[in-house]
Design a protein around this motif. Sequence first.
Motif, mmCIF file in Angstrom:
data_model
loop_
_atom_site.group_PDB
_atom_site.id
_atom_site.type_symbol
_atom_site.label_atom_id
_atom_site.label_comp_id
_atom_site.label_asym_id
_atom_site.label_seq_id
_atom_site.Cartn_x
_atom_site.Cartn_y
_atom_site.Cartn_z
ATOM 1 N N MET A 43 0.722 -1.132 -0.217
ATOM 2 C CA MET A 43 0.124 -0.027 -0.008
ATOM 3 C C MET A 43 0.719 1.370 0.011
ATOM 4 O O MET A 43 0.352 2.288 -0.406
ATOM 5 C CB MET A 43 -0.977 0.123 1.386
ATOM 6 N N GLU A 44 1.911 1.216 0.717
ATOM 7 C CA GLU A 44 2.969 2.219 0.540
ATOM 8 C C GLU A 44 3.319 2.806 -0.753
ATOM 9 O O GLU A 44 3.501 3.869 -1.090
ATOM 10 C CB GLU A 44 4.149 1.780 1.469
ATOM 11 N N LYS A 45 3.386 1.647 -1.567
ATOM 12 C CA LYS A 45 3.823 2.011 -2.931
ATOM 13 C C LYS A 45 2.758 2.607 -3.713
ATOM 14 O O LYS A 45 3.187 3.809 -4.421
ATOM 15 C CB LYS A 45 4.345 0.765 -3.770
ATOM 16 N N ARG A 46 1.553 2.414 -3.362
ATOM 17 C CA ARG A 46 0.246 3.087 -4.008
ATOM 18 C C ARG A 46 0.401 4.611 -3.646
ATOM 19 O O ARG A 46 -0.080 5.365 -4.379
ATOM 20 C CB ARG A 46 -0.884 2.180 -3.937
ATOM 21 N N GLU A 47 0.557 4.625 -2.252
ATOM 22 C CA GLU A 47 0.464 5.907 -1.689
ATOM 23 C C GLU A 47 1.574 6.887 -2.417
ATOM 24 O O GLU A 47 1.375 7.960 -2.585
ATOM 25 C CB GLU A 47 0.596 5.592 -0.176
ATOM 26 N N ARG A 48 2.643 6.236 -2.387
ATOM 27 C CA ARG A 48 3.727 7.150 -3.030
ATOM 28 C C ARG A 48 3.301 7.442 -4.328
ATOM 29 O O ARG A 48 3.712 8.499 -4.707
ATOM 30 C CB ARG A 48 5.158 6.661 -2.895
ATOM 31 N N ALA A 49 2.918 6.515 -5.176
ATOM 32 C CA ALA A 49 2.478 6.588 -6.607
ATOM 33 C C ALA A 49 1.609 7.721 -6.709
ATOM 34 O O ALA A 49 1.490 8.779 -7.571
ATOM 35 C CB ALA A 49 2.122 5.489 -7.155
ATOM 36 N N ARG A 50 0.439 7.752 -5.861
ATOM 37 C CA ARG A 50 -0.487 8.809 -5.674
ATOM 38 C C ARG A 50 -0.258 10.107 -5.248
ATOM 39 O O ARG A 50 -0.371 11.017 -5.975
ATOM 40 C CB ARG A 50 -1.743 8.296 -4.790
ATOM 41 N N ARG A 51 0.617 10.168 -4.507
ATOM 42 C CA ARG A 51 1.250 11.423 -3.936
ATOM 43 C C ARG A 51 2.277 11.974 -5.066
ATOM 44 O O ARG A 51 2.221 13.278 -5.357
ATOM 45 C CB ARG A 51 2.108 11.192 -2.668
ATOM 46 N N ALA A 52 2.947 11.192 -5.690
ATOM 47 C CA ALA A 52 3.877 11.787 -6.919
ATOM 48 C C ALA A 52 2.925 12.268 -7.821
ATOM 49 O O ALA A 52 3.311 13.171 -8.645
ATOM 50 C CB ALA A 52 4.683 10.503 -7.284
ATOM 51 N N SER A 53 1.865 11.432 -8.433
ATOM 52 C CA SER A 53 0.969 12.066 -9.093
ATOM 53 C C SER A 53 0.231 13.252 -8.912
ATOM 54 O O SER A 53 0.035 13.918 -9.957
ATOM 55 C CB SER A 53 -0.102 10.913 -9.428
ATOM 56 N N ALA A 54 -0.275 13.415 -7.971
ATOM 57 C CA ALA A 54 -0.586 14.464 -7.217
ATOM 58 C C ALA A 54 0.219 15.779 -7.473
ATOM 59 O O ALA A 54 -0.022 17.007 -7.785
ATOM 60 C CB ALA A 54 -1.249 14.406 -5.773
ATOM 61 N N GLU A 55 1.362 15.369 -7.074
ATOM 62 C CA GLU A 55 2.716 16.623 -7.015
ATOM 63 C C GLU A 55 2.618 17.015 -8.490
ATOM 64 O O GLU A 55 2.786 18.119 -8.784
ATOM 65 C CB GLU A 55 3.916 15.949 -6.434
ATOM 66 N N ARG A 56 2.926 16.098 -9.574
ATOM 67 C CA ARG A 56 3.065 16.342 -10.966
ATOM 68 C C ARG A 56 1.987 17.298 -11.376
ATOM 69 O O ARG A 56 2.054 18.061 -12.155
ATOM 70 C CB ARG A 56 3.077 15.226 -11.627
ATOM 71 N N THR A 57 0.690 16.624 -10.978
ATOM 72 C CA THR A 57 -0.492 17.624 -11.643
ATOM 73 C C THR A 57 -0.477 19.088 -10.963
ATOM 74 O O THR A 57 -0.739 19.983 -11.466
ATOM 75 C CB THR A 57 -1.806 17.044 -10.781
ATOM 76 N N ARG A 58 -0.031 19.056 -9.455
ATOM 77 C CA ARG A 58 -0.080 20.467 -8.957
ATOM 78 C C ARG A 58 1.006 21.382 -9.744
ATOM 79 O O ARG A 58 0.819 22.366 -9.952
ATOM 80 C CB ARG A 58 0.479 20.305 -7.460
ATOM 81 N N MET A 59 2.078 20.701 -10.084
ATOM 82 C CA MET A 59 3.391 21.500 -10.803
ATOM 83 C C MET A 59 2.874 21.873 -12.250
ATOM 84 O O MET A 59 3.183 22.934 -12.595
ATOM 85 C CB MET A 59 4.351 20.562 -10.952
ATOM 86 N N ARG A 60 2.090 20.892 -12.773
ATOM 87 C CA ARG A 60 1.307 21.181 -14.147
ATOM 88 C C ARG A 60 0.630 22.657 -13.986
ATOM 89 O O ARG A 60 0.516 23.441 -14.725
ATOM 90 C CB ARG A 60 0.836 20.155 -14.738
#
Length: 115
Positions: free
Chosen positions: A1-18
Motif C-alpha cells: 500500500m505504501e507503494k500506491r500511496e507514494r505513486a498517488r502522491r507523486a501523481s498529485a505533485e505532478r498535477t500540482r506542478m502542471r
Amino acid sequence: MEKRERARRASAERTRMRRIKKLNKSNMIHITVIAGIIVGVMSIRIVYLYEKSQFYQAQEISLQEQLEAEEQRQKELKEYEKYVNTREYTEQIAKTKLGLVYPNEIIFKEKEEEK
C-alpha cells in the motif's frame, strides 16, 4: 500500500506542478498584455504632448514677432510725439492746413491752366 500511496502522491505533485506552470504562463500573458496597453497609451500621450508643444512654440514665435513689431511702433509713435511738440510741426500745420504765414513772408501760387 505504501507503494500506491507514494505513486498517488507523486501523481498529485505532478498535477500540482502542471497547474502552477499553466498559471505562470497565463499570468505572464496577462502581464505582457497589460504592459503593452500601458506602452501604447503612453506612446499616444507622448505624441499628443509633442504636437501640443510644437503648436505652443510656433505660437510663441508669432507672439514674439508681434511684440517686436509693437515695440517698434511704440518707438515710432514716441518719435512722432516729439516731432509734434516741435515748433517746426506747428508751423507746417499752420501753413498747410490753416493757410497762415509770417507777416514778412511772400507766397507764390502757381497759375491754374485753363482747358
